[in-house]
Design a protein around this motif. Structure first.
Motif, PDB file in Angstrom:
ATOM      1  N   ALA A 178       0.846  -1.194   0.000  1.00 55.21           N
ATOM      2  CA  ALA A 178       0.000   0.000   0.000  1.00 55.21           C
ATOM      3  C   ALA A 178       0.881   1.243   0.000  1.00 55.21           C
ATOM      4  CB  ALA A 178      -0.909   0.005   1.222  1.00 55.21           C
ATOM      5  N   ALA A 179       0.552   2.191  -0.871  1.00 51.52           N
ATOM      6  CA  ALA A 179       1.359   3.407  -0.987  1.00 51.52           C
ATOM      7  C   ALA A 179       1.157   4.351   0.191  1.00 51.52           C
ATOM      8  CB  ALA A 179       1.035   4.131  -2.296  1.00 51.52           C
ATOM      9  N   SER A 180       0.036   4.204   0.887  1.00 50.08           N
ATOM     10  CA  SER A 180      -0.236   5.001   2.079  1.00 50.08           C
ATOM     11  C   SER A 180      -1.361   4.304   2.848  1.00 50.08           C
ATOM     12  CB  SER A 180      -0.655   6.422   1.695  1.00 50.08           C
ATOM     13  OG  SER A 180      -0.834   7.229   2.843  1.00 50.08           O
ATOM     14  N   LYS A 181      -1.607   4.745   4.059  1.00 49.18           N
ATOM     15  CA  LYS A 181      -2.650   4.102   4.853  1.00 49.18           C
ATOM     16  C   LYS A 181      -4.029   4.456   4.307  1.00 49.18           C
ATOM     17  CE  LYS A 181      -2.829   7.781   8.349  1.00 49.18           C
ATOM     18  NZ  LYS A 181      -2.696   8.100   9.788  1.00 49.18           N
ATOM     19  N   GLY A 182      -4.982   3.558   4.541  1.00 49.68           N
ATOM     20  CA  GLY A 182      -6.330   3.796   4.067  1.00 49.68           C
ATOM     21  C   GLY A 182      -7.183   2.558   4.233  1.00 49.68           C
ATOM     22  N   VAL A 183      -8.313   2.529   3.529  1.00 52.19           N
ATOM     23  CA  VAL A 183      -9.267   1.419   3.601  1.00 52.19           C
ATOM     24  C   VAL A 183      -9.445   0.836   2.205  1.00 52.19           C
ATOM     25  CG1 VAL A 183     -11.643   0.755   4.121  1.00 52.19           C
ATOM     26  CG2 VAL A 183     -10.472   2.432   5.571  1.00 52.19           C
ATOM     27  N   VAL A 184      -9.417  -0.486   2.115  1.00 42.91           N
ATOM     28  CA  VAL A 184      -9.634  -1.167   0.837  1.00 42.91           C
ATOM     29  C   VAL A 184     -11.108  -1.032   0.465  1.00 42.91           C
ATOM     30  CG1 VAL A 184      -9.550  -3.370  -0.382  1.00 42.91           C
ATOM     31  CG2 VAL A 184      -7.767  -2.800   1.295  1.00 42.91           C
ATOM     32  N   ILE A 185     -11.383  -0.427  -0.706  1.00 44.57           N
ATOM     33  CA  ILE A 185     -12.773  -0.237  -1.131  1.00 44.57           C
ATOM     34  C   ILE A 185     -13.137  -1.126  -2.315  1.00 44.57           C
ATOM     35  CG2 ILE A 185     -12.958   2.110  -0.216  1.00 44.57           C
ATOM     36  CD1 ILE A 185     -12.501   3.149  -3.089  1.00 44.57           C
ATOM     37  N   ALA A 186     -12.156  -1.774  -2.929  1.00 47.04           N
ATOM     38  CA  ALA A 186     -12.420  -2.724  -4.014  1.00 47.04           C
ATOM     39  C   ALA A 186     -11.271  -3.712  -4.059  1.00 47.04           C
ATOM     40  CB  ALA A 186     -12.575  -2.009  -5.354  1.00 47.04           C
ATOM     41  N   ALA A 187     -11.606  -4.986  -4.281  1.00 44.03           N
ATOM     42  CA  ALA A 187     -10.589  -6.030  -4.366  1.00 44.03           C
ATOM     43  C   ALA A 187     -11.171  -7.183  -5.174  1.00 44.03           C
ATOM     44  CB  ALA A 187     -10.150  -6.508  -2.976  1.00 44.03           C
ATOM     45  N   GLY A 188     -10.731  -7.326  -6.410  1.00 47.70           N
ATOM     46  CA  GLY A 188     -11.260  -8.382  -7.261  1.00 47.70           C
ATOM     47  C   GLY A 188     -10.961  -8.101  -8.717  1.00 47.70           C
ATOM     48  N   VAL A 189     -11.575  -8.856  -9.601  1.00 50.00           N
ATOM     49  CA  VAL A 189     -11.373  -8.672 -11.040  1.00 50.00           C
ATOM     50  C   VAL A 189     -12.063  -7.382 -11.478  1.00 50.00           C
ATOM     51  CG1 VAL A 189     -11.753  -9.651 -13.325  1.00 50.00           C
ATOM     52  CG2 VAL A 189     -11.237 -11.163 -11.404  1.00 50.00           C
ATOM     53  N   ASP A 198      -8.377  -1.260  -4.943  1.00 44.80           N
ATOM     54  CA  ASP A 198      -8.501   0.182  -4.761  1.00 44.80           C
ATOM     55  C   ASP A 198      -8.451   0.493  -3.272  1.00 44.80           C
ATOM     56  OD1 ASP A 198      -8.908   0.212  -7.469  1.00 44.80           O
ATOM     57  OD2 ASP A 198     -10.904   1.125  -7.397  1.00 44.80           O
ATOM     58  N   ILE A 199      -7.672   1.507  -2.918  1.00 44.89           N
ATOM     59  CA  ILE A 199      -7.573   1.945  -1.524  1.00 44.89           C
ATOM     60  C   ILE A 199      -7.965   3.413  -1.437  1.00 44.89           C
ATOM     61  CG2 ILE A 199      -6.031   2.320   0.446  1.00 44.89           C
ATOM     62  CD1 ILE A 199      -4.283   0.059  -0.636  1.00 44.89           C
ATOM     63  N   GLN A 200      -8.912   3.709  -0.541  1.00 46.77           N
ATOM     64  CA  GLN A 200      -9.260   5.107  -0.286  1.00 46.77           C
ATOM     65  C   GLN A 200      -8.457   5.584   0.910  1.00 46.77           C
ATOM     66  OE1 GLN A 200     -13.433   6.275   0.667  1.00 46.77           O
ATOM     67  NE2 GLN A 200     -13.051   7.866  -0.866  1.00 46.77           N
ATOM     68  N   HIS A 201      -7.747   6.674   0.712  1.00 42.23           N
ATOM     69  CA  HIS A 201      -6.858   7.190   1.744  1.00 42.23           C
ATOM     70  C   HIS A 201      -7.550   8.267   2.579  1.00 42.23           C
ATOM     71  CE1 HIS A 201      -3.681   4.830  -0.070  1.00 42.23           C
ATOM     72  NE2 HIS A 201      -4.083   5.287  -1.239  1.00 42.23           N
ATOM     73  N   ASP A 202      -6.928   8.596   3.675  1.00 50.81           N
ATOM     74  CA  ASP A 202      -7.556   9.503   4.633  1.00 50.81           C
ATOM     75  C   ASP A 202      -7.800  10.896   4.056  1.00 50.81           C
ATOM     76  OD1 ASP A 202      -7.416   7.378   6.337  1.00 50.81           O
ATOM     77  OD2 ASP A 202      -5.777   8.155   7.551  1.00 50.81           O
ATOM     78  N   ASN A 203      -7.062  11.268   2.996  1.00 48.19           N
ATOM     79  CA  ASN A 203      -7.244  12.587   2.380  1.00 48.19           C
ATOM     80  C   ASN A 203      -8.298  12.551   1.271  1.00 48.19           C
ATOM     81  OD1 ASN A 203      -5.893  11.178   0.402  1.00 48.19           O
ATOM     82  ND2 ASN A 203      -4.144  12.573   0.273  1.00 48.19           N
ATOM     83  N   GLY A 204      -8.977  11.412   1.087  1.00 53.73           N
ATOM     84  CA  GLY A 204     -10.015  11.307   0.064  1.00 53.73           C
ATOM     85  C   GLY A 204      -9.524  10.823  -1.279  1.00 53.73           C
ATOM     86  N   TYR A 205      -8.213  10.751  -1.457  1.00 56.68           N
ATOM     87  CA  TYR A 205      -7.650  10.244  -2.704  1.00 56.68           C
ATOM     88  C   TYR A 205      -7.780   8.716  -2.745  1.00 56.68           C
ATOM     89  CZ  TYR A 205      -5.504  14.730  -3.997  1.00 56.68           C
ATOM     90  OH  TYR A 205      -5.303  16.043  -4.366  1.00 56.68           O
ATOM     91  N   VAL A 206      -7.748   8.175  -3.956  1.00 55.13           N
ATOM     92  CA  VAL A 206      -7.837   6.733  -4.154  1.00 55.13           C
ATOM     93  C   VAL A 206      -6.651   6.271  -4.992  1.00 55.13           C
ATOM     94  CG1 VAL A 206      -9.151   4.859  -5.255  1.00 55.13           C
ATOM     95  CG2 VAL A 206     -10.357   6.639  -3.977  1.00 55.13           C
ATOM     96  N   THR A 207      -6.021   5.181  -4.578  1.00 53.88           N
ATOM     97  CA  THR A 207      -4.977   4.572  -5.405  1.00 53.88           C
ATOM     98  C   THR A 207      -5.461   3.211  -5.879  1.00 53.88           C
ATOM     99  OG1 THR A 207      -3.870   3.709  -3.407  1.00 53.88           O
ATOM    100  CG2 THR A 207      -3.024   5.767  -4.339  1.00 53.88           C
ATOM    101  N   GLY A 220     -12.937  -3.449   2.943  1.00 56.18           N
ATOM    102  CA  GLY A 220     -13.181  -3.035   4.320  1.00 56.18           C
ATOM    103  C   GLY A 220     -11.955  -3.134   5.201  1.00 56.18           C
ATOM    104  N   GLN A 221     -10.902  -3.769   4.714  1.00 56.45           N
ATOM    105  CA  GLN A 221      -9.686  -3.922   5.525  1.00 56.45           C
ATOM    106  C   GLN A 221      -8.937  -2.599   5.615  1.00 56.45           C
ATOM    107  OE1 GLN A 221      -7.167  -7.202   4.355  1.00 56.45           O
ATOM    108  NE2 GLN A 221      -5.400  -6.438   5.495  1.00 56.45           N
ATOM    109  N   ARG A 222      -8.494  -2.277   6.807  1.00 56.35           N
ATOM    110  CA  ARG A 222      -7.677  -1.084   7.030  1.00 56.35           C
ATOM    111  C   ARG A 222      -6.214  -1.471   6.829  1.00 56.35           C
ATOM    112  NH1 ARG A 222      -8.343   4.533   7.535  1.00 56.35           N
ATOM    113  NH2 ARG A 222      -6.407   5.339   8.405  1.00 56.35           N
ATOM    114  N   VAL A 223      -5.501  -0.698   6.022  1.00 55.82           N
ATOM    115  CA  VAL A 223      -4.100  -0.996   5.750  1.00 55.82           C
ATOM    116  C   VAL A 223      -3.234   0.209   6.098  1.00 55.82           C
ATOM    117  CG1 VAL A 223      -4.602  -2.690   3.938  1.00 55.82           C
ATOM    118  CG2 VAL A 223      -4.323  -0.276   3.324  1.00 55.82           C
ATOM    119  N   ASP A 224      -1.987  -0.077   6.404  1.00 56.01           N
ATOM    120  CA  ASP A 224      -1.001   0.968   6.636  1.00 56.01           C
ATOM    121  C   ASP A 224      -0.115   1.122   5.410  1.00 56.01           C
ATOM    122  OD1 ASP A 224      -1.755   1.521   9.313  1.00 56.01           O
ATOM    123  OD2 ASP A 224      -0.670  -0.270   9.985  1.00 56.01           O
ATOM    124  N   ALA A 225       0.617   2.216   5.333  1.00 55.90           N
ATOM    125  CA  ALA A 225       1.619   2.347   4.276  1.00 55.90           C
ATOM    126  C   ALA A 225       2.610   1.194   4.427  1.00 55.90           C
ATOM    127  CB  ALA A 225       2.343   3.687   4.395  1.00 55.90           C
ATOM    128  N   GLY A 226       2.820   0.453   3.354  1.00 58.96           N
ATOM    129  CA  GLY A 226       3.740  -0.677   3.412  1.00 58.96           C
ATOM    130  C   GLY A 226       3.077  -2.005   3.706  1.00 58.96           C
TER     131      GLY A 226
END
Length: 282
Positions: A178-189, A198-207, A220-226
């Motif tokens: 993960a490039a930064s901390k956030g919440v996984v909002i999509a995971a699949g094909v 897709d990860i939504q970050h605390d600043n509202g950006y999505v990677t 729904g999983q919370r991830v940290d940077a790294g």
């Protein structure tokens, strides 16, 4: 005596008998009421490690009687590809070479062969990542930029197309973090992206991270940077193993990821004894 105490006892006993191992696997039989969270806490293994070792398509749907393979200590496996070196593998995991050799009872002169399995203890992973001071994101993977953001000739259909992200080529099975901390909002094909997260970050950006061979997180999983989120692959519309890294602002406009990342010579950095850093490889 709970299971974790028993596992630690077995680990120490094995350590006293032999020093020739890097890790060992235990089989955990899921009990009623267990979840990936409780198993992670009880055995001291991260949730992403559990998913990675067991190819769980729905980690929230494990049930009593399921058998899970878990490494002790916590860590990840990398299967050697043709042309790999220990130095190169260390960079893929942002890990120090010397300690990686020691963890696998290898020397600097040891040969590694395609198909060989190298264990990278969790304690070594991301030790040599660059923690951004002035940019929002860290590099999600160690590799070579194979296609930049913007207009290009599409590598598959040959037509002009706008490339909405940055392609970073790396060996099959390279970990994606993960490039930064956030919440996984999509995971699949996800269409041409193949297996994507897709990860939504605390600043509202999505990677977004595309073309994975394996996904190691769930919605729904919370991830940290790294945090490990998957492995490099070539799923979807792809010409070879790489990760498509995409950045979207809160209005879902894509941005050039290079403007959000540290310079390329800071993909992998070496900590000096004075806690300084030095570029360790481009």
């Amino acid at each position: 005596m709970n299971r974790r105490v028993i596992l630690i006892f077995l680990f120490v006993s094995l350590l006293l008998v032999t020093r020739s191992f890097a890790y060992f696997l235990v089989t955990y039989v899921v009990r009623s009421g267990d979840s990936i969270h409780t198993i992670s806490r009880e055995l001291g293994v991260s949730m992403s490690t559990i998913i990675d070792f067991n190819d769980l398509s729905d980690p929230n749907n494990i049930k009593a009687g399921d058998r899970l393979k878990l490494p002790q200590p916590d860590g990840l496996i990398y299967e050697v590809q043709s042309g790999d070196t220990i130095d190169g593998i260390a960079k893929l995991f942002f890990a120090p070479v010397k300690e990686l050799l020691s963890a696998n009872n290898l020397s600097s002169s040891s040969l590694i062969n395609p198909g060989q399995r190298v264990f990278i203890p969790m304690s070594l992973i991301n030790m040599y990542q660059y923690v951004p001071q002035s940019t929002p994101y860290r590099w999600p993977v160690y590799g070579v930029i194979s296609s930049s953001y913007g207009w290009r000739t599409h590598p598959v259909n040959g037509g002009a197309s706008f490339h909405s992200g940055l392609d970073i080529a790396a060996p099959q099975g390279t970990p994606i973090f993960a490039a930064s901390k956030g919440v996984v909002i999509a995971a699949g094909v996800n269409g041409g992206y193949g297996n994507a997260v897709d990860i939504q970050h605390d600043n509202g950006y999505v990677t977004r991270y595309g073309h994975m061979s394996k996904i190691c997180v769930y919605v729904g999983q919370r991830v940290d940077a790294g945090s490990l989120i998957g492995r490099v692959g070539s799923t979807g519309v792809s010409t070879g193993p790489h990760v498509h890294f995409e950045v979207k602002d809160p209005k879902m406009n894509t941005l050039d990821p290079l403007s959000m990342l540290p310079t390329r010579d800071l993909m992998y950095v070496i900590r000096r004894e004075d806690d300084g850093i030095a570029a360790g490889g481009k």
